[in-house]
Design a protein around this motif. Structure first.
Motif: not given
Length: 310
Positions: A229, A267-271, A273, A276, A287-290
């Motif tokens: 992350n 928990f950021d769906a648009d990040y 990481s 990703a 996409k998003g964090g893990k």
């Protein structure tokens, strides 16, 4: 995301409990010019609940330890494979037991600072031989600071890992060990019915390194919940911005904020990481964090405060 492979299926890591942090500065004798580690540990479970009381140095299926001995200071982290929960098995027990066994062997002096891989080998062997045999899988990373020769010796199996930071730059780091994407090297104990069917690596497969340290070096040891992350540059920026000095309180605060940032980004769906980006490199468009358990142990190399020569 770590997986246990059984009958060709992949099982992902599971969630458990929350945040637990602690400062620990090992106590040692007064050998002139010896170095030590000033450390702070912090972490979050994937299912963090602030009202839940957690075991010491356990964050979900992650576990860690900090052990002091007159010869060396040793840090370890382990990341249990959550997929065992589908079989009714608590994945955290294996990683916790392995780390507690490593810690005890060090405290009893049954180790050589130059060979942390032997700590892992002997602890794994002991865990396998317990009467109430555990079942599970885990990655593991151990780093041992030899206090007299000022050298960091390491053993890393899987996708947990470490960084050594000097003058705001990474000067030494572990390499991730993967069989294939999202399936790291791991130690395992399988039930008799699944012997030979569960992915299991030998502890001797751990990557071993050595590196001469200097006073003021920062050592970060963490599970993949951090590295999946936060990329290396983001970790360096955070340490530079938050670690104002090398005292225990500052080290602990920085460990806390680093673990908290990784937990938030998970928990950021648009990040976008690091996880990703790695998935995309393997043809998986996400996409998003893990979301994962996060364990962070941060340490500074320091001369003993009672050393009359410093």
């Amino acid at each position: 995301m770590q997986s246990v492979v059984v009958y060709g299926r992949l099982f992902t890591r599971a969630l458990v409990s929350g945040l637990n942090s602690e400062i620990k500065t090992p106590s040692h004798g007064k050998t002139p010019r010896d170095v030590r580690l000033v450390t702070g540990a912090s972490g979050f479970s994937k299912n963090y609940n602030p009202a839940q009381i957690n075991k010491k140095w356990s964050y979900g299926d992650d576990a860690c330890f900090i052990a002091g001995h007159k010869l060396a200071d040793v840090i370890g982290v382990a990341d249990g494979v959550g997929g065992w929960r589908e079989y009714g098995i608590d994945p955290s027990l294996f990683s916790q037991t392995l780390m507690r066994t490593c810690e005890r062997l060090i405290q009893e002096g049954h180790f050589q600072p130059q060979y942390p891989v032997d700590i892992l080998i002997n602890s794994y062997k002991e865990v396998k031989q317990t009467k109430a045999q555990l079942i599970g899988s885990t990655t593991a990373c151990l780093v041992s600071l030899h206090r007299e020769d000022k050298t960091l010796y390491t053993a890393n199996l899987g996708d947990s890992g470490f960084l050594v930071v000097r003058d705001d730059q990474v000067v030494h780091r572990s390499e991730e060990q993967q069989h294939y994407f999202n399936t790291p090297f791991q130690l395992a104990i399988a039930p008799p019915s699944q012997q030979g069917l569960v992915l299991s690596d030998r502890p001797e497969a751990a990557q071993s390194t050595s590196f001469c340290v200097q006073e003021g070096d920062i050592i970060l040891v963490a599970t993949d919940g951090l590295f999946d992350n936060l990329g290396e540059d983001a970790i360096l920026d955070h340490i530079k911005s938050n670690l104002k000095n090398r005292n225990p309180e500052s080290i602990q605060r920085t460990a806390n904020t680093l673990a908290h940032l990784a937990h938030q980004l998970a928990f950021d769906a648009d990040y976008i990481s690091p996880f990703a980006m790695s998935a995309r490199d393997n043809g998986i468009q996400i996409k998003g964090g893990k979301p994962d358990d996060v364990t962070v142990v941060l340490a500074s190399v320091s001369y003993d405060i009672d050393d009359p020569f410093t």
